[in-house]
Design a protein around this motif. Structure first.
Motif: not given
Ligand SMILES: [Zn+2]
Length: 48
Positions: A29-35
């Protein structure tokens, strides 16, 4: 025990156990879906 999760983006995440799955999902999530942030409960809810 839930160890697999299919992210809506198509990424398939497999963990050694629930803790590992949650950690890998949060990294994804941190790498691919910031926020986008999910806590452990929410991640395990969509895991299988
Ligand atoms: Zn994703």
């Amino acid at each position: 025990m839930k160890t697999r999760l299919n992210c809506p983006c198509g990424t398939y995440i497999v963990g050694k156990d629930e803790d590992d799955l949650v950690e890998q999902t949060q990294t994804h999530l941190t790498e691919s879906h910031p926020g986008m942030e999910y806590d452990r409960e929410q991640i395990l809810f969509i895991a299988y």
